[in-house]
Design a protein around this motif. Sequence first.
Motif, PDB file in Angstrom:
ATOM      1  N   PHE A 141      -2.916  -2.314  36.505  1.00  0.00           N
ATOM      2  CA  PHE A 141      -3.755  -2.165  37.696  1.00  0.00           C
ATOM      3  C   PHE A 141      -5.105  -1.541  37.332  1.00  0.00           C
TER       4      PHE A 141
ATOM      5  N   SER B  36      -4.419  -1.760  45.563  1.00  0.00           N
ATOM      6  CA  SER B  36      -5.447  -0.712  45.498  1.00  0.00           C
ATOM      7  C   SER B  36      -5.682  -0.090  46.855  1.00  0.00           C
TER       8      SER B  36
ATOM      9  N   LEU C 163     -13.333   0.175  44.184  1.00  0.00           N
ATOM     10  CA  LEU C 163     -12.828  -0.139  42.849  1.00  0.00           C
ATOM     11  C   LEU C 163     -13.855   0.216  41.780  1.00  0.00           C
TER      12      LEU C 163
ATOM     13  N   CYS D 202      -8.951  -2.713  37.583  1.00  0.00           N
ATOM     14  CA  CYS D 202     -10.042  -1.972  38.237  1.00  0.00           C
ATOM     15  C   CYS D 202     -11.289  -1.879  37.376  1.00  0.00           C
TER      16      CYS D 202
ATOM     17  N   TYR E 139     -13.738  -3.471  49.219  1.00  0.00           N
ATOM     18  CA  TYR E 139     -13.113  -3.114  47.939  1.00  0.00           C
ATOM     19  C   TYR E 139     -14.072  -2.462  46.951  1.00  0.00           C
TER      20      TYR E 139
END
Lengths: 374, 374
Positions: free
Chosen positions: B293, B265, A347, B297, A344
């Motif tokens: 969202f 995501s 991000l 992030c 991830y």
Amino acid sequence: MKSILDDIRNSIDIIDNKILDLVNKRFELIKKIGLLKFKYNIILYDKNREKKIIKNKILNNINNNISNNFIYNLFKIFFFESYKIQLKIINNKKSIKSNKNIVIIGGTGKIGKIFFNILDKKGYNVFSINSKNWDCFNINKADLIIISVPISKFKFIFDKVITICKEDCILVDVLSNKSCNIKYAKEKYNGPILSIHPMFGPKINNFIKKKILYINIKFKDKYIWFIDLLKEVGFILYEIDSVVEHDNYMKYIQSLRYLFFLLYSNILLKSNLNINKIIKYSPFNNEILIYLFFNFCSQNIDLYLEIINSNFCNNFDIINNLINDLMFLKLNININNKNLINKYSFLDNLNNLSYIKKINNNVNKLFNLFSILK
Amino acid sequence: MKSILDDIRNSIDIIDNKILDLVNKRFELIKKIGLLKFKYNIILYDKNREKKIIKNKILNNINNNISNNFIYNLFKIFFFESYKIQLKIINNKKSIKSNKNIVIIGGTGKIGKIFFNILDKKGYNVFSINSKNWDCFNINKADLIIISVPISKFKFIFDKVITICKEDCILVDVLSNKSCNIKYAKEKYNGPILSIHPMFGPKINNFIKKKILYINIKFKDKYIWFIDLLKEVGFILYEIDSVVEHDNYMKYIQSLRYLFFLLYSNILLKSNLNINKIIKYSPFNNEILIYLFFNFCSQNIDLYLEIINSNFCNNFDIINNLINDLMFLKLNININNKNLINKYSFLDNLNNLSYIKKINNNVNKLFNLFSILK
């Protein structure tokens, strides 16, 4: 002390009344502008003009006690109300461009009713038809037919309609998933076809800035008047290039959200938590999320499943990805977080993109307004 | 026509200046009230008074051109700004209740910094300590120590602190997941312990109406002044009965949301869709969802994974439920929707519950504000 406080509060009340008196005069002038705009066909909502004026009001703010943020909020609500007032004036003028006949099939459904009211108020001859009161006479007379029926019934209704309607009758669909049905419609019918998708729920109380997406299927010049009419009542219309593009975006904008909220609802229910406490203990972003979830709950489940089905039944990519991601999480969570962090890490990159700054600006505005609302 | 329009717009400008002049006077009086409230220790934010006044303003609205909705919005922003102005006045008074020494361990972290600034502005002797500049002298002198460190480091730091600090020093943790660490702390330390959980991100620009949850662990009467201090700067404080209740709610309020946004995501990234187009084509609710969202992030992924890990690593219930639900959906979507409709039919019931009406009222307010913001 009590009497000093009361004195000041009385003075504030007097000022408030003076302010409201001035606001009333302001809106009187706004009405006059509305009539001028109507007479000379000037656009009602000009986003850039609004931005420019608010910027100037902030630049020229000479009042010690007034923050820029307050000026921004104040003029935002002035502009919104002004736009609403002007829209009302123009739409009360019943500006019928012709005595066209309009039929809405499925006009007793929630979205059908909204279109019925809009067109009826505008002064068109509108007829609402459903499968139980099928009305060949009015279908045959119609200049424009809106087909607002479930995805699964579209082809059946469409076939019935095109055998009855005039050959240049405009056919409008409001399908949430378009590809296969519109391909069929395009091949079968030689007259004008317009494909629209209203981006709002059935509970809206005004149309201001609500979106309608549309795709030009056949003979745009025949129905441009209808698109203009939708703009006139306050909708913002966005043209999409193709039904394929439309369906691809809707897969993520609608189906994925419905899927998430369905999963969320099941988990929330099993948790046995008190929903009021969840809201009470939540930070603003989670509180907003729950409001969105309950907004989701207020519509019919069949509709959601139909849309999820139409997007996911032939392609399990998204569902499979979700399952795989959850499996991956489960496997890695107990070992260490390194694998997860790598997975991830994009991000962190996301946050550096230029458009994210603009979006985060909107997030801040949203949270700011949310503080005021509370 | 152009000149008539310009004339009216000039008149509006003049009215706007008069309105701003009155607003300025209004806020001058609000300042006076702020000073009185400070002097006589009257509560700054009184939600019920606010509600009552706005209701009266709407009832007494005699202006033809002003809608009730406008009155509501106008006085909401008046109250918000007034509260901000009064908070600023009171906090500038540097109302030190004693010359207490406060230490923040992890005070250079994002949340640590916020507390540092609040306490420093209030006039306390605040010292920021991290693992690289460990400072026994100030820890030993401290009357209150905020331990703002990652969950995994808490026990180690806590053990070090309690060997150095005074025996009646107040220890405050800001852990996101509390059960195991707080049980440990309670057993090991005999002095006062307060457990708090700030419900806001590090990017907040004011504290107004932002939430802090707290749990009384040991000797509440020793640190009630600290809770009052947090209320004074604008926070809303909610007491939670136990760390177990706290963690159970946070599992759904934090971890579940983080989990969903992580999954989201990954799917969004794989879709290769244009994010600006997604926003453009989205209905309001999806647009707001995307803002949430991106707000998600903007924080560090490690933090989210730590919280997900702390909630889910010993209990896979939620993750297993999600996987099962997705499998069920996949199996049933191609056959028919009946099984799915039955599974989710509770959504229809949800909507009939009385509290949903209140929540939907908030949803409408949210969408109304969102229309204004756009």
